[in-house]
Design an enzyme around this catalytic site. Structure first.
Site, mmCIF file in Angstrom:
data_model
loop_
_atom_site.group_PDB
_atom_site.id
_atom_site.type_symbol
_atom_site.label_atom_id
_atom_site.label_comp_id
_atom_site.label_asym_id
_atom_site.label_seq_id
_atom_site.Cartn_x
_atom_site.Cartn_y
_atom_site.Cartn_z
ATOM 1 N N LYS A 1 0.819 -1.228 0.000
ATOM 2 C CA LYS A 1 0.000 0.000 0.000
ATOM 3 C C LYS A 1 0.851 1.276 0.000
ATOM 4 O O LYS A 1 0.409 2.313 -0.478
ATOM 5 C CB LYS A 1 -0.898 0.027 1.236
ATOM 6 C CG LYS A 1 -1.884 -1.130 1.329
ATOM 7 C CD LYS A 1 -3.127 -0.874 0.525
ATOM 8 C CE LYS A 1 -4.097 -2.038 0.608
ATOM 9 N NZ LYS A 1 -5.224 -1.931 -0.312
ATOM 10 N N GLU B 1 -9.919 5.871 3.356
ATOM 11 C CA GLU B 1 -10.708 4.808 3.968
ATOM 12 C C GLU B 1 -9.768 3.645 4.214
ATOM 13 O O GLU B 1 -8.740 3.526 3.532
ATOM 14 C CB GLU B 1 -11.840 4.382 3.038
ATOM 15 C CG GLU B 1 -11.457 3.336 1.970
ATOM 16 C CD GLU B 1 -10.420 3.821 0.951
ATOM 17 O OE1 GLU B 1 -10.311 5.045 0.764
ATOM 18 O OE2 GLU B 1 -9.724 2.978 0.362
ATOM 19 N N SER C 1 1.695 -9.605 -0.379
ATOM 20 C CA SER C 1 1.326 -8.180 -0.335
ATOM 21 C C SER C 1 1.577 -7.521 1.019
ATOM 22 O O SER C 1 1.738 -6.304 1.087
ATOM 23 C CB SER C 1 -0.141 -8.016 -0.731
ATOM 24 O OG SER C 1 -0.971 -8.803 0.100
HETATM 25 C C1 LIG Z 1 -1.623 -6.723 3.018
HETATM 26 C C2 LIG Z 1 -2.801 -6.469 2.134
HETATM 27 N N1 LIG Z 1 -2.911 -7.180 0.998
HETATM 28 C C3 LIG Z 1 -3.962 -7.001 0.167
HETATM 29 C C4 LIG Z 1 -4.973 -6.103 0.473
HETATM 30 C C5 LIG Z 1 -6.129 -6.002 -0.468
HETATM 31 O O1 LIG Z 1 -6.160 -4.834 -1.200
HETATM 32 P P1 LIG Z 1 -5.881 -4.804 -2.746
HETATM 33 O O2 LIG Z 1 -6.804 -5.814 -3.364
HETATM 34 O O3 LIG Z 1 -6.216 -3.409 -3.136
HETATM 35 O O4 LIG Z 1 -4.460 -5.146 -2.970
HETATM 36 C C6 LIG Z 1 -4.889 -5.332 1.643
HETATM 37 C C7 LIG Z 1 -5.926 -4.350 1.971
HETATM 38 O O5 LIG Z 1 -5.975 -3.770 3.021
HETATM 39 C C8 LIG Z 1 -3.774 -5.530 2.500
HETATM 40 O O6 LIG Z 1 -3.635 -4.841 3.638
#
Ligand SMILES: Cc1ncc(COP(=O)(O)O)c(C=O)c1O
Length: 399
Positions: free
Chosen positions: A71, A93, A364
């Site tokens: 993020k 948000e 992620s």
């Molecule tokens: C670590 C992590 N991975 C994935 C996501 C999912 O979001 P996005 O689909 O936008 O990657 C989030 C959302 O808060 C997150 O904190």
């Protein structure tokens, strides 16, 4: 979109396009990511997992970025743009709290006022991140309406923006919502895939056979996928939150079970009832608990370039334990969805192509924020030894 925001969105579109065409802006963005956020993130060969599934599993370590998730890339881009536009306040948000923490971090660094809207349910399951945002100087507003999760937090942030648009930028947390957010967030996150593609070629001399990511709104997934869209030989897999199982109705598998509709200014797949009303979603993972999805993913699914598969809460939690036990890496529960689904893909590719078959999984984010959920799910934290040990199962095995 409310009338009052159409002008703001047009203004943002022009500012973003100008900025992306300006070499000084792009190189400042790259410098901030490198010096402050810690990119490029590593592409790591998970050897023990690879042995278990019979294919080469590579983890794109976005969990090692500053603030613990992908993020930060999106937020530093949007905050830099906010400065360029001369605005003094940001709102955001957040579901899992990672985007809120990233926004509060950027606000501190760029000296901007910051308010974060968060569903009241999420403030409870992600209390650690609420405290982090407050320590960083942000105001966190709990939202009690609806299911008190991400969708409701977005509604409330949009309401704030209508009244404050002159001096406030809305740092949107995912590749969803009204134009230009899906494209702008993709651009700020696309370093994930660009880096992974280059690292894979450099380290192994080949492109991967498959890439995989979890899909909430879709920012980490589109950030990874974009670099591989033209590589026909690379399978693209998104893993959606299957919750208790799609057949139970308690899930957030929007592409698998949704229909075309409009949510938060985007035409995309949406979980809805027979009257077209958006229905509440469910996922154990706050960051995936959203009844819509970024429109680019709907398009990739509809044209057959990417495959989207639901992963249940249980499968994700099993994968969280498995990655922790085999590689010593505790993933965010969001990322654990990608691990669970991708290991099945890796096993199939290993059988088809042998142990050099290569799968990149986007990790992620890291799991620190999810320890409360893990403690409850696995019955951890009992130092007297009464808690059952966690059993880590490989994909396809029963616990
Ligand atoms: C670590 C992590 N991975 C994935 C996501 C999912 O979001 P996005 O689909 O936008 O990657 C989030 C959302 O808060 C997150 O904190």
């Amino acid at each position: 979109m409310p009338e009052a925001l159409v002008k703001a969105l047009d203004e943002l579109t022009v500012a973003w396009q100008d900025a992306m065409a300006d070499e000084a802006f792009v190189s400042e963005f790259e410098r901030v990511l490198r010096d402050y956020a810690g990119t490029p993130s590593r592409l790591y060969h998970a050897e023990r997992l690879s042995r278990q599934v019979g294919a080469r599993v590579l983890l794109k370590r976005e969990d090692l970025n500053h603030t613990g998730a992908h993020k930060i890339r999106n937020v530093m881009g949007q905050a830099l743009l906010t400065k360029r536009m001369g605005k003094t306040r940001v709102i955001a948000e957040t579901g899992a709290g990672q985007h809120g923490v990233a926004s509060a971090t950027a606000a501190a660094w760029f000296d901007l006022d910051c308010t974060v809207y968060m569903g009241a349910v999420d403030t409870r399951r992600q209390a650690l991140n609420v405290a982090r945002m407050q320590l960083l100087g942000a105001k966190v507003v709990p939202v009690e309406s609806g299911s008190a999760t991400l969708k409701d937090a977005i509604n409330e942030a949009l309401r704030d923006w209508v009244a404050s648009v002159d001096h406030t930028a809305y740092l949107f947390g995912t590749a969803a919502g009204p134009h230009p957010f899906p494209s702008m967030v993709r651009d700020f996150c696309r370093g994930i895939g660009d880096e992974a593609r280059e690292q894979c070629l450099e380290q192994y001399g080949v492109l991967p056979d498959a890439v995989a990511a979890c899909v909430g709104g879709g920012s980490n997934a589109i950030g990874l996928f974009t670099a591989f869209l033209e590589d026909e030989g690379v399978e693209i897999h998104g893993f959606e939150p299957g919750g208790d199982g799609v057949e139970t109705g308690r899930h957030a598998a929007t592409i698998h079970a949704g229909e075309a509709g409009v949510l938060h200014g985007a035409r995309t797949y949406v979980l809805q009832d027979e009257d077209g009303q958006t229905v509440e979603s469910h996922s154990i993972s706050a960051g995936l608990d959203y009844p819509g999805v970024g429109p680019q993913h709907s398009w990739l699914a509809a044209m057959g370039r990417a495959t989207y598969t639901p992963v249940t809460d249980r499968q994700a939690m099993d994968a969280m334990a498995l990655l922790s036990r085999t590689e010593g890496i505790i993933p965010a529960i969001e990322s654990a969805h990608a691990v669970a689904g991708a290991l099945d893909v890796a096993r199939r590719l290993g059988e088809e192509k042998g142990p050099d078959a290569t799968v990149i999984i986007n990790l992620s984010g890291r799991g620190d924020k999810d320890m409360g959920t893990a403690i409850e799910w696995f019955g951890l934290g009992d130092a007297e030894g009464e808690a059952e040990p966690v059993v880590a199962t490989a994909p396809g095995e029963e616990a």
